[in-house]
Write an enzyme that holds these catalytic residues in place. Structure first.
Site, PDB file in Angstrom:
ATOM      1  N   HIS A   1     -13.994   3.177   8.662  1.00  0.00           N
ATOM      2  CA  HIS A   1     -13.166   2.040   8.230  1.00  0.00           C
ATOM      3  C   HIS A   1     -13.558   1.581   6.815  1.00  0.00           C
ATOM      4  O   HIS A   1     -14.008   0.455   6.597  1.00  0.00           O
ATOM      5  CB  HIS A   1     -13.289   0.881   9.220  1.00  0.00           C
ATOM      6  CG  HIS A   1     -12.105  -0.047   9.182  1.00  0.00           C
ATOM      7  ND1 HIS A   1     -11.633  -0.720  10.277  1.00  0.00           N
ATOM      8  CD2 HIS A   1     -11.292  -0.409   8.158  1.00  0.00           C
ATOM      9  CE1 HIS A   1     -10.587  -1.469   9.936  1.00  0.00           C
ATOM     10  NE2 HIS A   1     -10.372  -1.298   8.653  1.00  0.00           N
TER      11      HIS A   1
ATOM     12  N   ARG B   1      -4.203   0.854  10.778  1.00  0.00           N
ATOM     13  CA  ARG B   1      -4.783   0.246  11.970  1.00  0.00           C
ATOM     14  C   ARG B   1      -4.896   1.285  13.069  1.00  0.00           C
ATOM     15  O   ARG B   1      -3.970   2.072  13.297  1.00  0.00           O
ATOM     16  CB  ARG B   1      -3.902  -0.919  12.467  1.00  0.00           C
ATOM     17  CG  ARG B   1      -3.973  -2.176  11.598  1.00  0.00           C
ATOM     18  CD  ARG B   1      -5.323  -2.865  11.734  1.00  0.00           C
ATOM     19  NE  ARG B   1      -5.412  -4.084  10.944  1.00  0.00           N
ATOM     20  CZ  ARG B   1      -5.933  -4.140   9.723  1.00  0.00           C
ATOM     21  NH1 ARG B   1      -6.391  -3.043   9.148  1.00  0.00           N
ATOM     22  NH2 ARG B   1      -5.998  -5.298   9.079  1.00  0.00           N
TER      23      ARG B   1
ATOM     24  N   ILE C   1       0.835  -1.203   0.000  1.00  0.00           N
ATOM     25  CA  ILE C   1       0.000   0.000   0.000  1.00  0.00           C
ATOM     26  C   ILE C   1       0.866   1.249   0.000  1.00  0.00           C
ATOM     27  O   ILE C   1       0.597   2.208  -0.740  1.00  0.00           O
ATOM     28  CB  ILE C   1      -0.963  -0.017   1.207  1.00  0.00           C
ATOM     29  CG1 ILE C   1      -1.910  -1.214   1.093  1.00  0.00           C
ATOM     30  CG2 ILE C   1      -1.753   1.285   1.289  1.00  0.00           C
ATOM     31  CD1 ILE C   1      -2.776  -1.448   2.324  1.00  0.00           C
TER      32      ILE C   1
ATOM     33  N   GLU D   1     -13.810   0.724  17.512  1.00  0.00           N
ATOM     34  CA  GLU D   1     -14.668   0.959  16.360  1.00  0.00           C
ATOM     35  C   GLU D   1     -16.055   0.382  16.633  1.00  0.00           C
ATOM     36  O   GLU D   1     -16.162  -0.810  16.903  1.00  0.00           O
ATOM     37  CB  GLU D   1     -14.037   0.326  15.105  1.00  0.00           C
ATOM     38  CG  GLU D   1     -12.733   0.998  14.717  1.00  0.00           C
ATOM     39  CD  GLU D   1     -12.106   0.468  13.431  1.00  0.00           C
ATOM     40  OE1 GLU D   1     -12.624  -0.533  12.878  1.00  0.00           O
ATOM     41  OE2 GLU D   1     -11.117   1.059  12.981  1.00  0.00           O
TER      42      GLU D   1
ATOM     43  N   ASP E   1      -9.316   6.734   9.049  1.00  0.00           N
ATOM     44  CA  ASP E   1     -10.250   5.704   8.623  1.00  0.00           C
ATOM     45  C   ASP E   1     -10.364   4.593   9.659  1.00  0.00           C
ATOM     46  O   ASP E   1     -11.250   3.759   9.571  1.00  0.00           O
ATOM     47  CB  ASP E   1      -9.800   5.112   7.272  1.00  0.00           C
ATOM     48  CG  ASP E   1     -10.806   4.127   6.701  1.00  0.00           C
ATOM     49  OD1 ASP E   1     -12.012   4.455   6.699  1.00  0.00           O
ATOM     50  OD2 ASP E   1     -10.398   3.026   6.267  1.00  0.00           O
TER      51      ASP E   1
END
Length: 527
Positions: A282, A235, A155, A264, A259
């Site tokens: 997310h 993360r 990424i 969460e 994000d």
């Protein structure tokens, strides 16, 4: 790798339909039960060989211990929701799809970087409220700015190439990817201490582990440019949320695109509600393409593994990666057989305290890892309640206090040789084996070098006795009385002192004590 039999798979979350279709096309029965509660999962899991999840299912140690799984597949990157240690201890492969959501996560990262630079979400919301605040949302160009990328894997690489097209200078940090590799895609590597003060923007793309928790904290923010903007699509917890809020309130951080969160949905509302924070629920992998790719990838990876083609995405079974050739299958059988021989011949002398596995010959150069594991499987197979395999056997050995060493020696010899030495109750025992004609054979056992290699197949008796012309006939008579027929007899070349002999038999005698008047030690096993 010896094929792993997967007949049934439970999919506990909403995964692309291609996942189920691919598995079923390859003879695997699939049950889909999304949104299962923990108790429901624990009750159902014992009936399946495999489990496929995304991020919502928490595969805890309790769930794993209630199961008879052989594989846990995560249709996505990372395995934060799986207790990998517990799975490894039970010999379960944990697999993810390392590249399935790469593009989607990279694109969202870039979108947040651009939104931070131009205040796009805030301006859009203001417009919906009937306002026209051009001055309030004055932004800055990305052109000429420095982007720090912490974590230069798949990424990170994709983010770098996209943001370079905006004219950004990309610098980064990664403890694994070599600097010359990242330089080839335009990222100059440096230490974090060098990176922090140079960046106008920072994005993180590392796994969450002890070394990365709170990587961006009060101390590191203090070393950054005033007004630095940060993005986290990796993360929750890599950026210390409390430190980030303090930096936002002081102006040390000029904005954040988040994000992911420690909790969460996030309960840290002051952070989410801060006017300079752009947050998403997310969404890194939430594209149709990424979900289709991850669902398809996990199914194909499972099928390839079951068919013995290759192993991709296994996070706790790197030893298996090079076990997909016929030659490796033979060497694994050799290792397990040699370990089983030593286990049988030393069963009264446990516990083992150390094991030294040495391979010799160029054909074994790349096999040391799985040869070590396979020998340990043979040694520990009849241990107390454990079911060792190539995945969990090193951790089982460590738990048992066994020191394991491995080594390789190059040789011009055509064939490879595996030499194993174990120490038990203060005494040393050795065995040497090889593969001949596709069959594992024993060449030597604790100083007794066999005239002809012993084929390590079938029912075998190992006898330790003084050399005697009457030994074979005496043993044959006792075995015949027990209804056991001798099929082969292997003697050592040396004829002095106490020696090991191997007898191939039609079946294993039920009572070894009948042989003890004739020999000093006796052991048996079936391979």
């Amino acid at each position: 790798m010896a094929p792993i039999c997967i007949k049934t798979v439970l999919i506990s979350e909403s995964v692309d339909p291609r996942c189920k279709a691919i598995l079923e096309e390859n003879g695997i029965r699939v049950t889909e039960k999304p949104n299962m509660k923990r108790d429901e999962l624990m009750a159902a899991i014992k009936d399946y060989d495999g489990l496929v999840v995304r991020s919502a299912t928490k595969v805890t140690a309790d769930v794993i211990n209630a199961a008879n799984l052989k594989i846990i597949g995560r249709a996505g990157t990372g395995v934060d929701n799986v207790d990998v240690d517990a799975a490894t201890k039970k010999g379960i492969i944990v697999m993810n799809t390392p590249s399935g959501n790469t593009i989607s996560a990279a694109e969202l990262t870039c979108a947040l970087l651009m939104s931070l630079s131009r205040n796009v979400p805030q301006a859009a919301m203001s417009m919906k409220q009937g306002n026209w605040d051009r001055k309030k949302f004055m932004g800055a160009e990305l052109y000429g700015k420095v982007l720090g990328i912490v974590g230069l894997g798949r990424i990170g690489k994709e983010v770098a190439s996209r943001m370079q097209s905006f004219g950004m200078r990309t610098i980064g940090y990664d403890p694994i990817t070599p600097p010359e590799v990242t330089a080839s895609w335009g990222v100059e590597q440096m230490s974090l201490e060098q990176l922090w003060p140079q960046c106008h923007y920072i994005t993180v793309h590392t796994p969450l582990m002890p070394s990365t928790v709170g990587l961006l904290n009060d101390e590191s923010f203090a070393k950054c440019k005033k007004g630095v903007k940060v993005v986290n699509c990796a993360r929750g917890g890599i950026i210390d949320e409390d430190a980030l809020l303090r930096a936002l309130e002081s102006g040390q951080c000029g904005g954040a695109g988040l994000d992911v969160f420690v909790e969460e949905p996030p309960k840290n509302r002051p952070l989410v509600d801060h006017p300079n924070v752009i947050s998403c629920p997310h969404l890194g992998a939430s594209t149709k393409e990424a979900q289709a790719r991850c669902g398809e990838d996990i199914a194909l990876q499972i099928v390839d593994m079951v068919k013995g083609k290759k192993l991709v995405g296994a996070v706790n079974a790197s030893v298996l990666a090079s076990t997909f050739s016929q030659e490796s299958h033979q060497l694994i059988k050799l290792g397990e057989a040699v370990g089983a021989v030593l286990q049988s011949c030393t069963s009264s002398k446990k516990p083992f305290t150390s094991v030294q596995i040495s391979t010799q010959g160029d054909c074994m150069k790349s096999s040391t890892g799985y040869m070590t594991a396979s020998v340990l499987v043979g040694l520990l197979a009849n241990g107390s309640g454990s079911c060792p395999n190539l995945i969990n056997v090193l951790s089982l050995a460590k738990e048992s206090g066994i020191m394991v060493n491995q080594a390789h020696c190059s040789s011009d010899a055509a064939g490879g040789v595996c030499m194993v030495e174990i120490v038990a109750s203060g005494s040393s025992f050795k065995a040497t084996g090889s593969v001949q004609g596709g069959v594992p054979v024993l060449l030597e056992l604790s100083g007794s070098v066999f005239r002809q290699p012993v084929s390590l197949t079938g029912n075998l008796l190992f006898l330790k006795a003084s050399a005697s012309p009457q030994l074979l006939s005496s043993v044959a008579g006792v075995l015949a009385t027990a209804g056991v027929e001798i099929q082969s007899f292997s003697a050592p070349a040396d004829r002095t002192g106490d020696l090991w002999y191997c007898v191939g038999v039609s079946s294993l005698p039920g009572d070894l004590s009948v042989l003890k008047p004739l020999v000093k030690e006796v052991a048996q096993l079936s391979i």
